[in-house]
Design a protein around this motif. Structure first.
Motif, PDB file in Angstrom:
ATOM      1  N   GLY A  13       0.811  -1.213   0.000  1.00 47.00           N
ATOM      2  CA  GLY A  13       0.000   0.000   0.000  1.00 47.00           C
ATOM      3  C   GLY A  13       0.842   1.260   0.000  1.00 47.00           C
ATOM      4  N   ILE A  14       1.930   1.248   0.762  1.00 46.88           N
ATOM      5  CA  ILE A  14       2.820   2.414   0.802  1.00 46.88           C
ATOM      6  C   ILE A  14       3.495   2.594  -0.548  1.00 46.88           C
ATOM      7  CG2 ILE A  14       4.959   3.285   1.822  1.00 46.88           C
ATOM      8  CD1 ILE A  14       4.049   2.006   4.456  1.00 46.88           C
ATOM      9  N   LYS A  15       3.901   1.480  -1.164  1.00 44.99           N
ATOM     10  CA  LYS A  15       4.547   1.565  -2.476  1.00 44.99           C
ATOM     11  C   LYS A  15       3.587   2.142  -3.503  1.00 44.99           C
ATOM     12  CE  LYS A  15       6.956  -1.199  -5.898  1.00 44.99           C
ATOM     13  NZ  LYS A  15       7.398  -2.528  -6.297  1.00 44.99           N
ATOM     14  N   GLU A  16       2.342   1.679  -3.507  1.00 47.18           N
ATOM     15  CA  GLU A  16       1.345   2.202  -4.444  1.00 47.18           C
ATOM     16  C   GLU A  16       1.062   3.679  -4.176  1.00 47.18           C
ATOM     17  OE1 GLU A  16      -2.026  -0.305  -4.045  1.00 47.18           O
ATOM     18  OE2 GLU A  16      -1.083  -1.992  -5.070  1.00 47.18           O
ATOM     19  N   ASP A  20       1.749   6.720  -6.774  1.00 44.33           N
ATOM     20  CA  ASP A  20       0.676   7.640  -7.156  1.00 44.33           C
ATOM     21  C   ASP A  20       1.085   9.090  -6.940  1.00 44.33           C
ATOM     22  OD1 ASP A  20      -1.982   8.296  -8.022  1.00 44.33           O
ATOM     23  OD2 ASP A  20      -2.417   8.773  -5.916  1.00 44.33           O
ATOM     24  N   PHE A  21       1.837   9.356  -5.859  1.00 45.82           N
ATOM     25  CA  PHE A  21       2.284  10.723  -5.597  1.00 45.82           C
ATOM     26  C   PHE A  21       3.150  11.245  -6.732  1.00 45.82           C
ATOM     27  CE2 PHE A  21       1.820  10.102  -0.837  1.00 45.82           C
ATOM     28  CZ  PHE A  21       0.700  10.910  -0.788  1.00 45.82           C
ATOM     29  N   PHE A  22       4.025  10.405  -7.255  1.00 48.10           N
ATOM     30  CA  PHE A  22       4.948  10.867  -8.275  1.00 48.10           C
ATOM     31  C   PHE A  22       4.351  10.824  -9.676  1.00 48.10           C
ATOM     32  CE2 PHE A  22       7.926   9.655  -4.863  1.00 48.10           C
ATOM     33  CZ  PHE A  22       8.477  10.923  -4.664  1.00 48.10           C
ATOM     34  N   LYS A  23       3.326  10.008  -9.905  1.00 50.04           N
ATOM     35  CA  LYS A  23       2.689   9.963 -11.216  1.00 50.04           C
ATOM     36  C   LYS A  23       1.714  11.125 -11.418  1.00 50.04           C
ATOM     37  CE  LYS A  23       2.908   5.066 -12.329  1.00 50.04           C
ATOM     38  NZ  LYS A  23       2.114   3.849 -12.541  1.00 50.04           N
ATOM     39  N   ASN A  24       1.036  11.555 -10.370  1.00 51.83           N
ATOM     40  CA  ASN A  24       0.033  12.615 -10.477  1.00 51.83           C
ATOM     41  C   ASN A  24       0.473  13.829  -9.659  1.00 51.83           C
ATOM     42  OD1 ASN A  24      -1.634  10.834 -11.937  1.00 51.83           O
ATOM     43  ND2 ASN A  24      -2.409   9.962 -10.036  1.00 51.83           N
ATOM     44  N   PRO A  25       1.392  14.637 -10.183  1.00 52.75           N
ATOM     45  CA  PRO A  25       1.879  15.771  -9.393  1.00 52.75           C
ATOM     46  C   PRO A  25       0.836  16.874  -9.271  1.00 52.75           C
ATOM     47  CG  PRO A  25       2.825  15.821 -11.574  1.00 52.75           C
ATOM     48  CD  PRO A  25       2.029  14.553 -11.471  1.00 52.75           C
ATOM     49  N   GLY A  26       0.851  17.544  -8.160  1.00 52.77           N
ATOM     50  CA  GLY A  26       0.020  18.711  -7.963  1.00 52.77           C
ATOM     51  C   GLY A  26      -1.453  18.448  -7.825  1.00 52.77           C
ATOM     52  N   GLU A  27      -1.839  17.261  -7.438  1.00 54.08           N
ATOM     53  CA  GLU A  27      -3.253  16.942  -7.311  1.00 54.08           C
ATOM     54  C   GLU A  27      -3.906  17.734  -6.189  1.00 54.08           C
ATOM     55  OE1 GLU A  27      -5.398  14.525  -8.783  1.00 54.08           O
ATOM     56  OE2 GLU A  27      -3.989  14.344 -10.429  1.00 54.08           O
ATOM     57  N   GLY A  28      -3.267  17.785  -5.044  1.00 58.63           N
ATOM     58  CA  GLY A  28      -3.875  18.480  -3.919  1.00 58.63           C
ATOM     59  C   GLY A  28      -2.829  18.882  -2.895  1.00 58.63           C
ATOM     60  N   SER A  36       6.810  17.425  -0.641  1.00 57.54           N
ATOM     61  CA  SER A  36       7.773  18.369  -0.076  1.00 57.54           C
ATOM     62  C   SER A  36       8.500  17.763   1.113  1.00 57.54           C
ATOM     63  CB  SER A  36       7.062  19.653   0.355  1.00 57.54           C
ATOM     64  OG  SER A  36       6.460  20.275  -0.743  1.00 57.54           O
ATOM     65  N   GLY A  37       7.768  17.027   1.941  1.00 57.32           N
ATOM     66  CA  GLY A  37       8.390  16.361   3.081  1.00 57.32           C
ATOM     67  C   GLY A  37       9.421  15.338   2.652  1.00 57.32           C
ATOM     68  N   ILE A  38       9.120  14.613   1.579  1.00 58.27           N
ATOM     69  CA  ILE A  38      10.065  13.630   1.053  1.00 58.27           C
ATOM     70  C   ILE A  38      11.322  14.331   0.555  1.00 58.27           C
ATOM     71  CG2 ILE A  38      10.448  11.949  -0.802  1.00 58.27           C
ATOM     72  CD1 ILE A  38       7.478  11.176  -0.481  1.00 58.27           C
ATOM     73  N   TRP A  39      11.155  15.466  -0.137  1.00 62.22           N
ATOM     74  CA  TRP A  39      12.316  16.219  -0.621  1.00 62.22           C
ATOM     75  C   TRP A  39      13.163  16.733   0.533  1.00 62.22           C
ATOM     76  CZ3 TRP A  39      14.802  16.277  -4.952  1.00 62.22           C
ATOM     77  CH2 TRP A  39      14.144  15.973  -6.138  1.00 62.22           C
ATOM     78  N   VAL A  40      12.532  17.294   1.547  1.00 61.73           N
ATOM     79  CA  VAL A  40      13.277  17.816   2.690  1.00 61.73           C
ATOM     80  C   VAL A  40      14.020  16.691   3.395  1.00 61.73           C
ATOM     81  CG1 VAL A  40      13.010  18.869   4.978  1.00 61.73           C
ATOM     82  CG2 VAL A  40      11.820  19.831   3.030  1.00 61.73           C
TER      83      VAL A  40
END
Length: 104
Positions: A13-16, A20-28, A36-40
């Motif tokens: 579930g975490i992998k999916e 999804d976060f990286f396939k659909n940028p800027g959804e919400g 942003s948290g992942i980048w930081v």
């Protein structure tokens, strides 16, 4: 259902979710916040790794006495930096005050 199967399901579930976060940028806002948290987090890890590499290189270049002196100096600087952060910037941002109307 045992613990191992529930862990596998949550890992899938975490992998999916991350995919999804990286396939659909800027959804919400939630997705942008997590991204942003992942980048930081990744930049902090990179910064720590770079610091360790710098220390290893300096340990190879400097003689042990000089490296120890540098370690003491870095420790003193870290302590001074920690105690010099009084929280004034956070208090300045968080403090609410009334605005007076100075126009006549």
């Amino acid at each position: 259902m045992n613990i191992n199967s529930s862990f596998k399901l949550s890992a899938i579930g975490i992998k999916e979710m991350l995919t999804d976060f990286f396939k659909n940028p800027g959804e919400g806002l939630y997705q942008r916040t997590v991204r942003s948290g992942i980048w930081v987090f990744s930049l902090k890890i990179f910064e720590r790794a770079l610091g360790i590499v710098k220390l290893v290189i300096l340990a190879r270049i400097l003689v042990p006495n000089d490296f120890g002196l540098m370690g003491i100096a870095l420790l003193a600087l870290a302590c001074l930096e920690t105690f010099s952060q009084t929280g004034f910037q956070q208090a300045l941002i968080q403090k609410k005050r009334e605005r007076k109307n100075t126009s006549m």
